[in-house]
Design a protein around this motif. Structure first.
Motif, PDB file in Angstrom:
ATOM      1  N   GLU A  45       0.833  -1.204   0.000  1.00  0.00           N
ATOM      2  CA  GLU A  45       0.000   0.000   0.000  1.00  0.00           C
ATOM      3  C   GLU A  45       0.868   1.255   0.000  1.00  0.00           C
ATOM      4  O   GLU A  45       0.578   2.237  -0.679  1.00  0.00           O
ATOM      5  CB  GLU A  45      -0.930   0.013   1.225  1.00  0.00           C
ATOM      6  CG  GLU A  45      -2.027  -1.030   1.139  1.00  0.00           C
ATOM      7  CD  GLU A  45      -3.000  -0.947   2.311  1.00  0.00           C
ATOM      8  OE1 GLU A  45      -2.945   0.042   3.071  1.00  0.00           O
ATOM      9  OE2 GLU A  45      -3.804  -1.879   2.461  1.00  0.00           O
ATOM     10  N   SER A 142      -5.408   3.141   8.889  1.00  0.00           N
ATOM     11  CA  SER A 142      -4.804   2.705   7.625  1.00  0.00           C
ATOM     12  C   SER A 142      -3.750   3.710   7.200  1.00  0.00           C
ATOM     13  O   SER A 142      -3.760   4.868   7.616  1.00  0.00           O
ATOM     14  CB  SER A 142      -5.871   2.604   6.533  1.00  0.00           C
ATOM     15  OG  SER A 142      -6.314   3.900   6.180  1.00  0.00           O
ATOM     16  N   LEU A 163      -6.270   2.390  -0.937  1.00  0.00           N
ATOM     17  CA  LEU A 163      -5.098   1.561  -1.229  1.00  0.00           C
ATOM     18  C   LEU A 163      -5.380   0.116  -0.844  1.00  0.00           C
ATOM     19  O   LEU A 163      -6.068  -0.137   0.149  1.00  0.00           O
ATOM     20  CB  LEU A 163      -3.895   2.045  -0.406  1.00  0.00           C
ATOM     21  CG  LEU A 163      -3.483   3.513  -0.539  1.00  0.00           C
ATOM     22  CD1 LEU A 163      -2.500   3.871   0.565  1.00  0.00           C
ATOM     23  CD2 LEU A 163      -2.878   3.778  -1.909  1.00  0.00           C
ATOM     24  N   ALA A 164      -4.817  -0.810  -1.611  1.00  0.00           N
ATOM     25  CA  ALA A 164      -4.903  -2.216  -1.227  1.00  0.00           C
ATOM     26  C   ALA A 164      -3.756  -2.970  -1.880  1.00  0.00           C
ATOM     27  O   ALA A 164      -3.330  -2.641  -2.987  1.00  0.00           O
ATOM     28  CB  ALA A 164      -6.241  -2.830  -1.652  1.00  0.00           C
ATOM     29  N   ALA A 165      -3.234  -3.963  -1.165  1.00  0.00           N
ATOM     30  CA  ALA A 165      -2.167  -4.788  -1.735  1.00  0.00           C
ATOM     31  C   ALA A 165      -2.272  -6.201  -1.188  1.00  0.00           C
ATOM     32  O   ALA A 165      -2.612  -6.406  -0.017  1.00  0.00           O
ATOM     33  CB  ALA A 165      -0.797  -4.198  -1.402  1.00  0.00           C
ATOM     34  N   ALA A 170      -0.421  -4.365  -6.049  1.00  0.00           N
ATOM     35  CA  ALA A 170      -0.686  -3.214  -5.173  1.00  0.00           C
ATOM     36  C   ALA A 170      -1.409  -2.178  -6.027  1.00  0.00           C
ATOM     37  O   ALA A 170      -0.929  -1.818  -7.095  1.00  0.00           O
ATOM     38  CB  ALA A 170       0.624  -2.640  -4.637  1.00  0.00           C
ATOM     39  N   GLY A 172      -3.939   1.526  -6.113  1.00  0.00           N
ATOM     40  CA  GLY A 172      -4.372   2.684  -5.354  1.00  0.00           C
ATOM     41  C   GLY A 172      -5.097   3.694  -6.209  1.00  0.00           C
ATOM     42  O   GLY A 172      -4.881   3.786  -7.419  1.00  0.00           O
ATOM     43  N   ARG A 206     -11.955  -3.383  -0.518  1.00  0.00           N
ATOM     44  CA  ARG A 206     -10.598  -3.909  -0.698  1.00  0.00           C
ATOM     45  C   ARG A 206     -10.552  -5.000  -1.775  1.00  0.00           C
ATOM     46  O   ARG A 206      -9.696  -4.992  -2.651  1.00  0.00           O
ATOM     47  CB  ARG A 206     -10.125  -4.466   0.659  1.00  0.00           C
ATOM     48  CG  ARG A 206      -8.743  -5.064   0.636  1.00  0.00           C
ATOM     49  CD  ARG A 206      -8.351  -5.634   2.004  1.00  0.00           C
ATOM     50  NE  ARG A 206      -7.510  -6.818   1.842  1.00  0.00           N
ATOM     51  CZ  ARG A 206      -6.209  -6.774   1.634  1.00  0.00           C
ATOM     52  NH1 ARG A 206      -5.592  -5.634   1.586  1.00  0.00           N
ATOM     53  NH2 ARG A 206      -5.516  -7.890   1.453  1.00  0.00           N
TER      54      ARG A 206
END
Ligand SMILES: [Zn+2]
Length: 307
Positions: A45, A142, A163-165, A170, A172, A206
């Motif tokens: 992220e 977060s 954001l997410a990974a 990854a 965003g 997510r």
């Protein structure tokens, strides 16, 4: 599918946005180290965020994003330069255990002493010029929230991040409200655009962010809006470590400390935290380091050196 950063704007508004997806660059970081899943997600992220901020700030230099943790994770570092070349690494405390569902606070702010820092290191520094650094507490659940607070405080810019990974990707999304000229409304401006576009982005979960390509996300979220997209850019992994930089670091440590280490170990071996590149300095190398003015000269690869 190569790594992509896509800028866009909504027509008749002061809202701009960016989407990024990192796959290859992110794989590069994970190839060398394996981190517990929540640490991995956090680092991914941060990588997406660093690319988004770097493309957004129009700053010719390197953005260094760091979390100094006081929990199981001691340090997370992501660097991104103006051409969107990235590197990243994380360090856990010795013997640290990380629960699968550990959140940001449990990972890096266990005792409330964790810090988030952004450093802007200009590419062409004037003599004596120091990089600019801003530091904030790790308030929020977060890294997106922490960065939003930072942007509000340091740039006075309304910024929202999603954001997410995971191990694969990854991704965003960044939305930002540009300040209007002197606070005056712009003729023909769609004044509700900020609220509307943020509300739409807030529906993004997510899982959806992890499983959907950025161009599909852009269409899915904003199919009713008039969106102008710019030429896509392509972030990539790159490490700028060098024998010269390691030599400089050894010089900063000082002769006494280097001599002590040599006496104990015979030679100094240093692996780059970001890319794993191995550097070795034996007694002769170290002697040269401290006997010339120019580290560049002292660290010439063996063969070109005149012992
Ligand atoms: Zn390196």
């Amino acid at each position: 599918m190569s790594d992509t950063l896509q800028k866009f704007m909504f027509d008749h508004s002061l809202v701009r946005g960016e989407l990024v997806e990192l796959s290859e660059a992110w794989q590069h970081v994970q190839q060398r180290r394996s981190y517990p899943a929540p640490v991995n997600a956090l680092l991914g992220e941060m990588m997406a965020a660093a690319a988004l901020l770097s493309a957004n700030l129009k700053f010719n230099g390197t953005i260094i994003m760091q979390i100094h943790g006081d929990g199981p994770v001691k340090l997370l570092v992501v660097e991104c330069d103006a051409s969107l070349q990235l590197r990243a690494t994380a360090k856990l405390s010795d013997g640290a255990t990380v629960a699968d569902d550990a959140d940001l606070q449990q990972l890096v702010n266990l005792h409330g002493h964790g810090r988030f820092a952004i450093t802007l290191d200009p590419a062409d520094k004037l003599p004596g010029q120091q990089p600019y650094q801003g530091i904030v507490a790790l308030d929020g659940d977060s890294v997106a929230t922490v960065i939003e607070n930072y942007m509000m405080r340091s740039e006075q810019l309304d910024t929202r991040l999603w954001l997410a990974a995971d191990a694969g990707v990854a991704r965003g999304l960044l939305l930002q409200k540009l300040p209007s000229d002197g606070g005056k409304p712009v003729a023909g401006e769609d004044a509700d655009a900020w609220n509307r576009t943020v509300t739409l982005a807030s529906t993004l979960g997510r899982e959806e962010l992890l499983s959907t390509s950025i161009m599909t996300l852009l269409e899915r979220l904003y199919w009713e809006e008039t969106v102008r997209v710019f030429e896509p850019r392509h972030p990539a992994f790159h490490c700028n470590c060098s024998r010269e930089k390691v030599g400089n670091m050894l010089r900063l440590l000082g002769r006494a400390e280097v001599d002590d280490a040599l006496a104990e170990l015979g030679k100094l071996e240093i692996d780059c935290d970001f890319c794993g590149q191995h550097y070795a300095f034996d007694k002769v190398d170290c002697m040269q380091l401290f006997s010339t003015d120019s580290v560049a000269e002292a660290v010439q690869p063996p063969g070109r050196q005149q012992h």
